[in-house]
Motif scaffolding. Sequence first.
Motif, short mmCIF file in Angstrom:
data_model
loop_
_atom_site.label_atom_id
_atom_site.label_comp_id
_atom_site.label_asym_id
_atom_site.label_seq_id
_atom_site.Cartn_x
_atom_site.Cartn_y
_atom_site.Cartn_z
N ASP B 33 110.22 31.54 33.17
CA ASP B 33 110.33 32.96 32.85
C ASP B 33 111.11 33.63 33.99
O ASP B 33 110.58 33.92 35.05
CB ASP B 33 108.91 33.53 32.73
CG ASP B 33 108.87 35.05 32.72
OD1 ASP B 33 109.95 35.69 32.71
OD2 ASP B 33 107.76 35.60 32.74
N VAL B 34 112.39 33.83 33.75
CA VAL B 34 113.25 34.37 34.82
C VAL B 34 113.02 35.86 35.05
O VAL B 34 113.52 36.42 36.02
CB VAL B 34 114.75 34.13 34.53
CG1 VAL B 34 115.09 32.67 34.59
CG2 VAL B 34 115.16 34.74 33.21
N PHE B 35 112.27 36.49 34.18
CA PHE B 35 111.99 37.91 34.38
C PHE B 35 110.87 38.11 35.39
O PHE B 35 110.95 38.96 36.26
CB PHE B 35 111.64 38.59 33.05
CG PHE B 35 112.74 38.54 32.05
CD1 PHE B 35 113.93 39.20 32.29
CD2 PHE B 35 112.61 37.83 30.88
CE1 PHE B 35 114.97 39.17 31.38
CE2 PHE B 35 113.64 37.79 29.95
CZ PHE B 35 114.82 38.46 30.20
N SER B 36 109.80 37.32 35.24
CA SER B 36 108.65 37.51 36.13
C SER B 36 108.59 36.49 37.24
O SER B 36 107.79 36.63 38.16
CB SER B 36 107.33 37.45 35.34
OG SER B 36 107.52 37.50 33.97
N GLY B 37 109.43 35.45 37.15
CA GLY B 37 109.40 34.44 38.20
C GLY B 37 108.23 33.50 38.10
O GLY B 37 107.75 32.97 39.10
N ARG B 38 107.76 33.30 36.89
CA ARG B 38 106.63 32.41 36.69
C ARG B 38 107.03 31.28 35.74
O ARG B 38 108.07 31.33 35.09
CB ARG B 38 105.46 33.14 36.05
CG ARG B 38 104.87 34.27 36.87
CD ARG B 38 103.86 35.01 36.03
NE ARG B 38 104.40 35.23 34.68
CZ ARG B 38 103.72 35.74 33.67
NH1 ARG B 38 102.46 36.09 33.85
NH2 ARG B 38 104.27 35.90 32.48
N GLN B 40 105.42 29.30 32.47
CA GLN B 40 104.38 29.55 31.49
C GLN B 40 104.29 28.36 30.55
O GLN B 40 105.31 27.90 30.04
CB GLN B 40 104.77 30.81 30.70
CG GLN B 40 103.62 31.54 30.07
CD GLN B 40 104.12 32.67 29.17
OE1 GLN B 40 105.29 33.03 29.19
NE2 GLN B 40 103.23 33.21 28.35
N MET B 299 112.70 29.34 41.64
CA MET B 299 112.81 30.38 40.62
C MET B 299 113.95 31.35 40.94
O MET B 299 114.64 31.82 40.04
CB MET B 299 111.49 31.15 40.48
CG MET B 299 110.33 30.31 40.02
SD MET B 299 110.61 29.50 38.41
CE MET B 299 110.44 30.89 37.32
N LEU B 300 114.12 31.62 42.22
CA LEU B 300 115.26 32.45 42.61
C LEU B 300 116.55 31.69 42.34
O LEU B 300 117.52 32.24 41.81
CB LEU B 300 115.20 32.81 44.10
CG LEU B 300 114.13 33.81 44.56
CD1 LEU B 300 114.36 34.18 46.03
CD2 LEU B 300 114.16 35.07 43.72
N ARG B 303 117.66 31.81 38.82
CA ARG B 303 118.23 33.09 38.38
C ARG B 303 119.72 33.20 38.73
O ARG B 303 120.49 33.84 38.02
CB ARG B 303 117.47 34.25 39.03
CG ARG B 303 116.12 34.47 38.38
CD ARG B 303 115.89 35.93 38.08
NE ARG B 303 115.46 36.68 39.22
CZ ARG B 303 114.57 37.67 39.17
NH1 ARG B 303 113.99 38.00 38.03
NH2 ARG B 303 114.25 38.34 40.25
N ASN B 308 121.47 36.13 36.30
CA ASN B 308 122.42 36.91 37.10
C ASN B 308 123.87 36.83 36.59
O ASN B 308 124.51 37.86 36.42
CB ASN B 308 122.35 36.50 38.57
CG ASN B 308 120.99 36.83 39.17
OD1 ASN B 308 120.09 37.29 38.47
ND2 ASN B 308 120.82 36.60 40.46
N ALA B 322 113.79 34.00 25.73
CA ALA B 322 113.07 35.19 25.24
C ALA B 322 113.41 35.43 23.77
O ALA B 322 114.50 35.05 23.31
CB ALA B 322 113.47 36.40 26.07
#
Lengths: 574, 574
Positions: B33-38, B40, B299-300, B303, B308, B322
């Motif tokens: 999940d690249v939005f929250s950095g988790r 899942q 995770m960074l 992105r 990015n 998503a």
Amino acid sequence: MSITERDQLTARLRVARGDEPADLVLTGGKVVDVFSGRVQEVDVALHDGIVAGLGDYQGKARVDLKGAYLSPGFIEGHLHIESTMLCPAQLSLAVAPHGTSLIVADPHEIANVMGLQGIRAMLKNSQGLPVTFYFNVPSCVPATHLETSGAVLGPEELEQTLSWKRILGLAEVMNFPGAVAGDPEVLDKIIAFKGRPIDGHAPLLSGKGLDAYLLAGPNSDHECTELAEAAEKLAKGMWVMIRQGTAAHNLADLLPLVTPFSERRCLLVSDDRHPDDLAREGHLDAILKMAVALGLDPMLALRLVTLNPARRFMLKRRGAVAPGWVADLVVLEDLKDFQVRQVYQAGRLVAEAGQVLDPAAPPFAGAALGTMKTPPLNEESFLAEIKGAKVRIIELVPGQVLTGQAIEATPGDGIYLRADAERDLARLSVIERHGKNGNIGHGLLRGLGLKEGALASSVAHDSHNLVVAGMDEESMLSAARRVVEMGGGLCVARGAEILAELPLPLAGLMSGQPLDQVVSAVDELTRATAHICSHPEPFMALSFVCLPVIPKLKLTDLGLVDVDSFQLVDLFLD
Amino acid sequence: MSITERDQLTARLRVARGDEPADLVLTGGKVVDVFSGRVQEVDVALHDGIVAGLGDYQGKARVDLKGAYLSPGFIEGHLHIESTMLCPAQLSLAVAPHGTSLIVADPHEIANVMGLQGIRAMLKNSQGLPVTFYFNVPSCVPATHLETSGAVLGPEELEQTLSWKRILGLAEVMNFPGAVAGDPEVLDKIIAFKGRPIDGHAPLLSGKGLDAYLLAGPNSDHECTELAEAAEKLAKGMWVMIRQGTAAHNLADLLPLVTPFSERRCLLVSDDRHPDDLAREGHLDAILKMAVALGLDPMLALRLVTLNPARRFMLKRRGAVAPGWVADLVVLEDLKDFQVRQVYQAGRLVAEAGQVLDPAAPPFAGAALGTMKTPPLNEESFLAEIKGAKVRIIELVPGQVLTGQAIEATPGDGIYLRADAERDLARLSVIERHGKNGNIGHGLLRGLGLKEGALASSVAHDSHNLVVAGMDEESMLSAARRVVEMGGGLCVARGAEILAELPLPLAGLMSGQPLDQVVSAVDELTRATAHICSHPEPFMALSFVCLPVIPKLKLTDLGLVDVDSFQLVDLFLD
């Protein structure tokens, strides 16, 4: 190829290179760098509306910021201007001193009254002000088929706005069940705005419903009230607009969502903000202060009202202090209380020490002045013949916009329905005021604590028909007539006597007056209603009793609506 | 209103709601999940090219990912396809198994040879492949007026491309001095692409020069080599593309720039990547592995090659897993080595275990096959009459593309300039090959360590004329003739004998063959040159001796160029 544009760029480049002096150099400030999250002590050269450079620059004028912070101006990502009761011009004078540089507004209320003409009026009144206004086009006009609105905006009408300046995208798609179900008209509206921002509105939607809603197109939400809800929406690609308005306070609950990792997809917004709140607390400055007091890193907080809304709405070169970017800037005493010292718009000082420098406000379109097209009203207009021994009663729920329903013995004189102060029952009428059909819906309302007199208002979501609550027809008539005479507004009457009033002659929704005058009138209304009514905010309560998308029982000009079954129901039962 | 589009959306909504089964459900994966950095653990439903939903879904097919990671496919933000020597179709077959889903390419090299026709050829060859290709339009064709290129792309030519599909924006504005100085043609090109991505190229530019460059329009840079340089560029609003290519290795130096706060403005890119490097190391997967090995949070890191670049290039609904987003996905064994197990493009499995499933590659446009339009060549073509006792010598600098200059006694036979192995002096000729004027420039080159024979190449930045280095005219002629016969490429000859060759018949820049065949030919060339030459990468060195924007002395078809004074200079001195 635009020669003019090249000439402008060439002239700006001379300044950026240092060959010619800038219009203005701001020295001695701590410049907020929203890209790296640092504060940098550097001079900033402003020229021809933009930031020309950072560093040692010559300027025709210099201003020493004496250690204050220089931040990008604040951007409001979701506001209904009508909720402030101010027209755009007056709103800009009220919020510019609070650091607001740009507002993305949803003119949903005026569109329900005046359609595209209302949106054009908002665009026109919002030009050349110390705040820049952009608009999203309302997607749900009318909100339902169970009421009479002043206009219908179908896909074809919405498409007309695509070529208008300062129209960004599609405003909150409140009909989320329609989007999820694939309602062709909802989809056509969304498809028309493909590639543009499409705002969502999906309270508590989750799982497959949320997936379908996102797939349909809307990709922001300002209706989150629970952290888990917001986290799911963010993870699935939504921009989460954390709302801290007058009625809805979601900041404290949702703040844990904002981490350095997730923050880029978060905004702080107001949604609805009432005039007294604006005057007492401020605007985004107040939300920033609260966010930081709750523990948010100030640099993250600032991004939520600068770079992030600019990115969400694809506003080019806005939301940062950088070469070539629009010089909308705010000078802050600190990053804790966010006390605003000065505000620059496109490089020009527009507000200082709480005051705008040029308080000129252009007039609002004349067409907005004649929107109270009710049928001829007399005392009989408010009488409902009794047609059953029992009656449905709308029950207010303290602090909420949803309502309950009671079924009780019909109060009356044998012929007509009557109010009953003993049982806290006021009569309620909703009068179609768009000149379409002259409908009047009747009902009973519990929870106002009204003892005598009547209240009338032209602010009644979402169709903004004339809503009147009262204990007798004489009071109801005089309150209603006064609102019609004013061209819209709020009024309290007792018998033939008008106790207090707030004129809202612009589409029956907005005043043309400055904030302080509106607040004075609101205060007077509050004092007057306190004499006859125990509800703390009776006009707010009235503004929601006509909204047939919020459970459980509502009244529109067509009659009583059972929201759960989404259909009209009889007032009386045997 | 597009009925087709609504129908497609309606059908997709049925799947998102769970009313109908999805095409495919990926189960048992750890979804990035690249939005929250988790990460899942959730199932992902793919349908009609997009992610239909996350959660429990029915599917016509199911694939168990058995605990592997499911990431958005990798996006390359800046690549010159020609540097791989592969055509787009073959490149896609080579990199899809490495998780590359989308490439934003700058067809600068082929545009210098074939102009807009070259860009169209790249667009055509890059359709329907396991990798999606977008292009930026080269802004600097030709690179300078000190050479003869195959095409000139002025503002009018560039504007033609604005309506072409898969054209995103303007490619690296290498003429940064021109942009800073306000060169009208450079500004006109930039203005033509207003509102679109405009990539920059501004090595070591800082302060006012950088401010002016940013103000002019370019807002990305992939040329940073120093951390402070990158930090200034980022703070001033640039997207920093951290480059880790075959020649330029900037990742380790620039990695400290990437913090959770700044990371949103950073990308990882290749710029130039040679075929042997692609074969040996991979593509973005290799850069990710290195970044994480250097300490970057995985995770960074992800992105930087997913969300990015998608945001930088305004690619809608790409770069995340998503609902409603394009189902370009990569299945990874871990987030350390980034070993790619499977790759999905628009929901379809396209690569697995290092192999693409459908290795079909469409042919390249035939027009690219006839670009070696040299004048008739014979041994005299390579002879330069001595006109002075001293001569300027181009000196290679080990490991760099810049060159030095020496002035020494002229080696020769009294009439003609000759090579001199003792003094490590090879003869150098640059032959115009675009059929424009038949120019031949002559010079001397030190640093190849050439003992006998000759090397010829049609890859010579940026005009890609035919460059030939050799110890005698017979070898030079046979090498050059062979390159012309092949329609372009690299060749090593000794006397009349061809020792090794790599045909690059597509515009003289690219092979039409698969990666492994190109690598074999490169290996053979390397072995052959090692027998006659001590330079480790003589063809790489030759490809830069014609580039008159990199100091200090270069040779083009027009003659010797002193780069510092930016003018032609005489080969001989008295």
